[in-house]
Design an enzyme around this catalytic site. Structure first.
Site, PDB file in Angstrom:
ATOM      1  NE  ARG A 114      -4.097   1.953   0.647  1.00  0.00           N
ATOM      2  CZ  ARG A 114      -4.961   2.424  -0.240  1.00  0.00           C
ATOM      3  NH1 ARG A 114      -4.799   2.175  -1.524  1.00  0.00           N
ATOM      4  NH2 ARG A 114      -6.005   3.134   0.157  1.00  0.00           N
ATOM      5  CB  THR A 402      -9.029  -1.326  -7.998  1.00  0.00           C
ATOM      6  OG1 THR A 402      -9.000  -0.124  -7.222  1.00  0.00           O
ATOM      7  CG2 THR A 402      -8.273  -2.405  -7.257  1.00  0.00           C
ATOM      8  CD  GLU A 422      -9.085   6.691  -4.972  1.00  0.00           C
ATOM      9  OE1 GLU A 422     -10.061   6.476  -4.237  1.00  0.00           O
ATOM     10  OE2 GLU A 422      -9.089   7.524  -5.868  1.00  0.00           O
ATOM     11  CG  ASP A 442      -8.451   5.393  -0.951  1.00  0.00           C
ATOM     12  OD1 ASP A 442      -9.399   5.927  -1.547  1.00  0.00           O
ATOM     13  OD2 ASP A 442      -7.968   4.299  -1.295  1.00  0.00           O
ATOM     14  CB  SER A 466      -7.042  -0.253   0.953  1.00  0.00           C
ATOM     15  OG  SER A 466      -7.421  -0.937  -0.224  1.00  0.00           O
ATOM     16  N   GLY A 488     -13.451  -2.009  -7.370  1.00  0.00           N
ATOM     17  CA  GLY A 488     -14.763  -1.447  -7.098  1.00  0.00           C
ATOM     18  C   GLY A 488     -14.829  -0.496  -5.926  1.00  0.00           C
ATOM     19  N   GLY A 489     -13.685   0.109  -5.523  1.00  0.00           N
ATOM     20  CA  GLY A 489     -13.723   1.037  -4.400  1.00  0.00           C
ATOM     21  C   GLY A 489     -14.247   0.356  -3.149  1.00  0.00           C
TER      22      GLY A 489
END
Length: 582
Positions: A114, A402, A422, A442, A466, A488-489
């Protein structure tokens, strides 16, 4: 008509995320637009399989396996190709999470790549001069939203520990495609047609668009020699070629000299970045063990909470009554997302009560609030500990740009990896042929509520929360039976949980489970996927007290089911991915 349609999408996103700042929907570009649906059939194989979001990436992965590489080797080749052919979604300018099942030892390993905030980042990063949060896309575009990319360092760590073929060989498929060009796919063309920020930046504009401002047409070749050069450097010199030296200097200068929202990266931020091994988060669901990514992802814990709440209900009997499943699933989602927003963030900065959140008794108590005939509306977080009760984390917009891929090799090793930049096309800043992420958005824009710090506030070197949820499911004999994940967030959590219910409760194969309409709640309205028969549930659910919206729910789930010695590959009909196996 099309403009009104997409305004509606973002209006509903605003309501579903319970924003605390004003958003003008007319100013919002697409994160990663829905580009239609093409039905797909399950692919079956006996030895090995790769499922990714792009045919060229799947071909690169299977080629590595056929040369004797393992699942880790194939994952590296896949990610490098996706950097080139799916630039809107992921790449070396972003980050990711990887779950690895070692077929020889039976161990499950979890890796965190990340992005991190720069050392100069502060909690007021996304507040305006009046102390109010910026409109979301006013923060996204440019240098201020860019986090230190992590995926290259993470993949180097995984390869050093678990790879088989030489590192440099794994970059060759992407290098050849970058040098010789690849055809622009219909999906990439359509996304470029709707994107309005890339053309603000000369490097991005000249690469993707013609002189007249139109995207380069479908089928035309995109040649990316600058990216080929970067990949050659990483292949020959390792990840240090990316995090130190000229490439790192170019990243810093691009971020800090951005004509829009210049950032504050320094070379030390890149040089000091560390990928991390984390403990996977696992829990029992009926007779299965479900394992996923722990913090800084909220995905694993929230999925396990949804499943733990649903375990008290006989979901198998609802296969003929899907509207009842949608009701129960959405109510469980409200409860789980409420806890997600309250408690989950980077575990290196925040104490997270993981054991308590996943305690079966706690989840039974949470689930007891579900009325089979009436929606509870907005759920409150659970009362875990008094010390957590005042630390809030407002649900922030988490956009779905993503990718996910799943791999099984001939030795039974399995990789489930989700990676991201993102928003669609990230920060829109391009360096040497690759796009930089906007992952710092985020974080919560508001650092405090009621005088208390929110758990997901911006802090120096912190990793933003995340929703990415690479997942592997094991049977009672502790053998993997499903490798799955999705873009898909914040909707990733619902997308993956839906597939798990489809396979584990409804006994669907992975392709049919992926192809099911998407649905659920993120503790806002109940969401039903547009242009599916589940959209017809709206009126009945509203009579049960649901506030319902019907919108595109653009997942990109890619999975492999292992059943009776056979590999079954499923690719999401909402994207252009394919499964390839031997």
């Amino acid at each position: 008509m099309q403009v009104k349609f997409f305004k509606l999408i973002f209006t509903t996103l605003v309501f579903s995320c319970n924003f605390v700042f004003p958003v003008r929907t007319q100013d919002l570009p697409a994160p990663e637009w829905d580009t239609g649906r093409t039905e797909k059939q399950a692919v079956r194989a006996r030895r090995q399989m790769v499922v990714t979001a792009n045919q060229l990436a799947s071909q690169a992965g299977i080629a590595i396996l056929r040369r004797g590489g393992n699942a880790v080797d194939a994952a590296i080749a896949v990610q490098m190709v996706l950097t080139l052919v799916e630039p809107q979604s992921s790449g070396i300018g972003g980050g990711g999470f990887l779950l690895l099942y070692d077929g020889a030892t039976g161990k499950l390993l979890s890796y965190d790549g990340r992005e991190t905030a720069p050392g100069k980042a502060r909690g007021d990063r996304f507040l305006n001069s009046e102390g109010k949060p910026l409109d979301f896309f006013a923060a996204v575009v440019g240098g201020k939203s860019v986090g230190v990319p992590g995926v290259v360092r993470m993949l180097e760590m995984v390869h050093r520990e678990e790879g088989k073929l030489p590192w440099r060989e794994l970059f060759q498929p992407a290098i050849e495609l970058a040098e010789n060009g690849f055809p622009i796919s219909p999906r990439l063309y359509e996304l470029l047609s709707r994107e309005k920020y890339l053309q603000r930046f000369p490097n991005s504009r000249s690469y993707f668009y013609l002189a007249n401002g139109q995207p380069k047409p479908v089928g035309s070749k995109l040649v990316n020699k600058p990216l080929a050069g970067v990949l050659k450097a990483i292949a020959n010199q390792g990840a240090d070629a990316f995090y130190r030296g000229e490439i790192a200097q170019d990243i810093v200068e691009t971020v800090n000299r951005s004509p829009v929202n210049p950032g504050d990266l320094i070379l030390a931020d890149l040089a000091n970045y560390q990928a991390k091994k984390r403990d996977p988060v696992c829990g029992l669901y009926r007779v299965y063990q479900v394992c996923s990514m722990g913090p800084p992802s909220s995905g694993g814990i929230t999925i396990l909470q949804i499943l733990g709440i649903l375990e008290s209900f006989d979901l198998a009997s609802l296969k003929s009554k899907p509207i009842d499943l949608v009701h129960l699933f959405s109510e469980a989602g409200r409860l789980a997302y409420a806890d997600r927003n309250q408690f989950l963030a980077d575990a290196d900065f925040v104490k997270i009560p993981t054991q308590r959140l996943l305690d079966p008794q706690y989840l039974r108590v949470r689930g007891s609030a579900i009325d089979l005939n009436r929606s509870m509306g907005k759920a409150a977080p659970g009362n875990i500990l008094a010390s957590f009760g005042e630390r809030r984390s407002t649900n922030w917009l988490d956009l779905p740009a993503t990718t996910h891929f799943s791999i099984v090799d001939k030795d039974g090793n399995a990789v489930s990896m989700t990676s991201s930049i993102e928003s669609g096309f990230g920060s829109r800043l391009m360096v040497r042929g690759f796009l930089l992420n906007n992952q710092l958005t985020d974080f919560n824009f508001v650092p405090e509520e009621n005088g208390q710090p929110v758990v997901n506030r911006v802090e120096a070197w912190k990793r933003p929360r995340s929703s990415m949820s690479p997942t592997i499911v094991f049977n009672a004999e502790k053998k993997p039976i499903l490798i799955i994940g999705s873009p898909g967030g914040s909707g990733i959590i619902n997308f993956v949980a839906k597939v798990l219910v489809g396979v584990l409760d409804w006994n669907l194969d992975v392709q049919d489970a992926i192809s099911l309409p998407n649905f659920g709640s993120r503790n806002g309205p109940t969401e039903l996927e547009a242009d599916t028969h589940y959209a017809s549930f709206k009126a009945v659910l509203e009579r049960r007290g649901h506030r319902v919206i019907v919108i595109p729910l653009n997942s990109g789930s890619h999975g492999i089911e292992i059943k009776n010695g056979e590999l079954i590959g499923g690719a999401d009909p909402r994207r252009e991915g394919v499964a390839i196996g031997d």
